[in-house]
Scaffold this active site. Structure first.
Site, mmCIF file in Angstrom:
data_model
loop_
_atom_site.group_PDB
_atom_site.id
_atom_site.type_symbol
_atom_site.label_atom_id
_atom_site.label_comp_id
_atom_site.label_asym_id
_atom_site.label_seq_id
_atom_site.Cartn_x
_atom_site.Cartn_y
_atom_site.Cartn_z
ATOM 1 N N TRP A 144 0.860 -1.190 0.000
ATOM 2 C CA TRP A 144 0.000 0.000 0.000
ATOM 3 C C TRP A 144 0.900 1.246 0.000
ATOM 4 O O TRP A 144 1.855 1.325 0.785
ATOM 5 C CB TRP A 144 -0.897 -0.023 1.245
ATOM 6 N N ASP B 157 -1.553 -6.331 8.656
ATOM 7 C CA ASP B 157 -2.482 -5.258 8.288
ATOM 8 C C ASP B 157 -3.733 -5.932 7.723
ATOM 9 O O ASP B 157 -3.680 -6.575 6.670
ATOM 10 C CB ASP B 157 -1.816 -4.356 7.235
HETATM 11 C C1 LMR Z 1 -6.470 2.645 -0.939
HETATM 12 O O1 LMR Z 1 -5.477 1.928 -0.910
HETATM 13 O O2 LMR Z 1 -6.918 3.130 -1.983
HETATM 14 C C2 LMR Z 1 -7.222 2.934 0.331
HETATM 15 O O3 LMR Z 1 -6.640 2.246 1.378
HETATM 16 C C3 LMR Z 1 -7.414 4.378 0.582
HETATM 17 C C4 LMR Z 1 -6.145 5.080 1.000
HETATM 18 O O4 LMR Z 1 -6.198 5.772 2.026
HETATM 19 O O5 LMR Z 1 -5.122 4.995 0.327
#
Ligand code: LMR
Length: 393
Positions: A126, A208
């Site tokens: 992420w 997570d």
């Molecule tokens: C995403 O990965 O799009 C979501 O978790 C929103 C974010 O805050 O990045």
């Protein structure tokens, strides 16, 4: 004072959906930020959430502070949902401002517990993991995870790396399910192996869990985390209710830390409370109160699970259709990868230039990394979407 500041770049995830919203074309498809949408492109308030909000509004008699570690009824109900029927006395919990708040609380606790610990994130991960966790002042490292050629987990590389590189006490971020951004998850057998490696090498798992229930199902998605909760002496869990309860803006999360003894869990909890006090003093209450009410009210709990299943089925249906669309047009490998990946995301093997072309020429909004949020499409979009994707190769 502030005239020394220069503008910061836009967030690479959030800015994609901002650009999509500003696009006047009526056929645009926004596959950017990770939020669930229904066939009409709407992100609904879930039925059980609405019902719990009405009930809670009537039940709430005061707005006084709860506590630095939040609502205990929520902390224990959510942790029990995640871990099932196991002894939770060695877990310290604190309610957090979303899953991100949980990640940050955990990072601050790691920093207090071990000056030299490093945090390893998968490649890719992420986009906000490294900035968010690293802001606690911890050195951030990467481990191999995804093979962009094979469009799958590169478990040989992951295993070899974890067996060789991190040192005892280092922290390994693992996506509990529905890996963000690839959708490529560990199999149960691979979770078992990871568990053995962590134990053998003294590494600390930090899971997570942001998409529980949106991969294969509530129970199935918790295989890995439950395995580690049994096998690991110590671990951390950052859970989010943004996606599976649709509580994005209510910032509803949980940090849970497994310690070696129940007494140490009490100590860890006192630190979580202190960290919270020094950061934002106390977590917001509304979302946690709603989740606690749902999980502790059998009819609402059943309806929440039913709607979560509907959301998952819709995403899986879209995934199957897009996989088929790519497959019949001659991209069997991409189609097969899409079909086996889980949850909200997949990562198309496109370059940033190809991603830009999809946005500019086809009004298909995806991240530069190739990540798509499958829930951003409607069934009627799939034919055009698959043709657009293939046209940029
Ligand atoms: C995403 O990965 O799009 C979501 O978790 C929103 C974010 O805050 O990045």
């Amino acid at each position: 004072m502030f005239d020394v500041l220069s503008p910061m770049p836009a967030d690479p995830i959030l800015s994609i959906s901002v650009a999509a919203a500003a696009d006047p074309r009526t056929d645009k498809i926004d596959l950017g930020v990770g939020i669930y949408k229904d066939e009409a492109g709407h992100t609904p308030v879930m039925r059980a959430v609405k019902a719990a909000e009405f009930a809670y509004a009537g039940l709430e008699e005061t707005k006084k502070y709860v506590s630095t570690t939040g609502l205990e009824a929520y902390n224990s109900a959510l942790l029990s949902l995640i871990l099932g029927d196991m002894d939770l006395s060695r877990f310290a919990t604190a309610q957090s401002a979303g899953g991100s708040g949980a990640l940050r609380l955990g990072a601050e606790l790691i920093k207090r517990s071990s000056e030299g610990a490093q945090i390893y994130v998968p490649t890719p991960t992420w986009g906000n993991h490294t900035p968010l966790l690293g802001s606690a002042g911890i050195e951030m490292k990467k481990y191999p995870y995804y093979d962009r050629e094979a469009l799958d987990v590169d478990f040989d590389a992951m295993r070899a790396f974890l067996n060789a590189t991190p040192k005892a006490g280092d922290v390994i971020i693992l996506h509990g399910c529905c890996h963000n951004p690839t959708g490529a998850d560990l199999s149960n057998a691979q979770w078992d192996e990871v568990s053995d490696i962590l134990t053998a090498r003294g590494l600390i798992a930090y899971v997570d869990l942001a998409y529980m229930g949106l991969g294969d199902g509530l129970e199935e998605d918790c295989y890995g985390i439950r395995k580690l909760a049994v096998t690991q002496e110590e671990m951390l869990i950052a859970a989010s209710c943004s996606k599976n309860f649709g509580l994005y803006r209510d910032r509803t999360g949980l940090i849970a830390v497994k310690t070696k003894t129940a007494d140490q869990a009490k100590v860890a909890k006192s630190h979580l409370g202190l960290i919270m006090r020094r950061m934002i003093s106390m977590p917001p209450n509304h979302g946690a109160a709603v989740v606690a009410h749902i999980l502790n009210t059998p009819e609402l709990r059943a309806d929440w699970i039913a709607e979560l299943n509907e959301m998952r089925e819709r995403m899986n249906g879209l995934r199957r259709s897009l996989a088929y669309g790519l497959d019949v047009q001659g991209h069997e490998e991409m189609g097969a990868a899409l079909a086996r990946q889980k949850g909200m995301f997949s990562m198309l093997p496109v370059t940033p230039e190809q991603a830009a072309k999809l946005r500019d020429e086809h009004s298909v909004y995806l991240l530069n990394s190739g990540r798509i949020n499958i829930a951003g499409a409607a069934q009627d979009d799939i034919e055009r979407l698959s043709k657009a994707i293939l046209s940029v190769f």
